[in-house]
Design a protein around this motif. Structure first.
Motif, mmCIF file in Angstrom:
data_model
loop_
_atom_site.group_PDB
_atom_site.id
_atom_site.type_symbol
_atom_site.label_atom_id
_atom_site.label_comp_id
_atom_site.label_asym_id
_atom_site.label_seq_id
_atom_site.Cartn_x
_atom_site.Cartn_y
_atom_site.Cartn_z
ATOM 1 N N THR A 263 36.947 46.893 36.120
ATOM 2 C CA THR A 263 37.192 45.456 35.968
ATOM 3 C C THR A 263 35.889 44.687 35.850
ATOM 4 N N GLN B 118 43.039 37.967 34.391
ATOM 5 C CA GLN B 118 43.576 37.363 35.606
ATOM 6 C C GLN B 118 42.526 36.448 36.219
ATOM 7 N N THR B 119 42.936 35.732 37.245
ATOM 8 C CA THR B 119 42.003 34.852 37.957
ATOM 9 C C THR B 119 42.055 35.144 39.454
ATOM 10 N N PHE C 267 41.698 45.612 42.185
ATOM 11 C CA PHE C 267 41.537 45.703 40.733
ATOM 12 C C PHE C 267 40.917 47.045 40.350
ATOM 13 N N SER D 147 43.454 43.087 30.175
ATOM 14 C CA SER D 147 44.214 42.145 31.022
ATOM 15 C C SER D 147 43.278 41.028 31.420
ATOM 16 N N VAL E 296 38.669 39.621 35.398
ATOM 17 C CA VAL E 296 39.100 38.679 36.427
ATOM 18 C C VAL E 296 38.087 37.544 36.450
#
Length: 140
Positions: free
Chosen positions: A31, A134-135, A27, A132, A106
């Motif tokens: 992030t 995400q997981t 990432f 963005s 994330v």
């Protein structure tokens, strides 16, 4: 996971630290890693948030942007149907919303079973409009 989460063997977090660090390096540098929060009842019984401990063992900085606003009971004791019916347990910390706006986020969890916990976390973070979202889960 039983020894780690239920019996409190915190040293086991270090078994996964290299794997977590390596996986999260993909990432971007800016992030925001947001751990799934533990309910107050779980924290008082366990004494630690397992996701935060895993990130700390891996040397990953994280943002406590979410809080568990209500206890939904232990997920491990629920069947699939009961897990999927769980109401939103998370709230966004108002002071953190600006810090994660326009950044990649994330959401980190230890175990992915039905995905309901992560969907709740995604719903809570979405209003911040990260660039963005995400997981990442260690186990499935």
């Amino acid at each position: 996971m039983t020894a780690f989460k239920l019996k409190g063997d915190c040293e086991l977090a270090y078994l996964f630290s290299d794997d977590i660090r390596r996986a999260l390096k993909i990432f971007p540098a800016n992030t925001c890693f947001v751990p799934v929060p533990s309910a107050e009842e779980s924290l008082s019984i366990r004494g630690f948030n397992p996701v935060e401990l895993l990130l700390e063992a891996a040397g990953v900085n994280y943002d406590k942007a979410l809080t568990a606003s209500r206890d939904t009971g232990r997920q491990a004791k629920k069947n699939r149907k009961e897990r999927l019916r769980t109401r939103q347990p998370f709230t966004l910390c108002p002071k953190r919303s600006k810090a994660i706006a326009d950044k990649p986020v994330v959401i980190v969890d230890d175990v992915y079973t039905t995905g309901r916990t992560l969907y709740h976390a995604l719903e809570a973070i979405s209003p911040c409009q990260p660039s963005s979202l995400q997981t990442f889960s260690l186990f499935r």
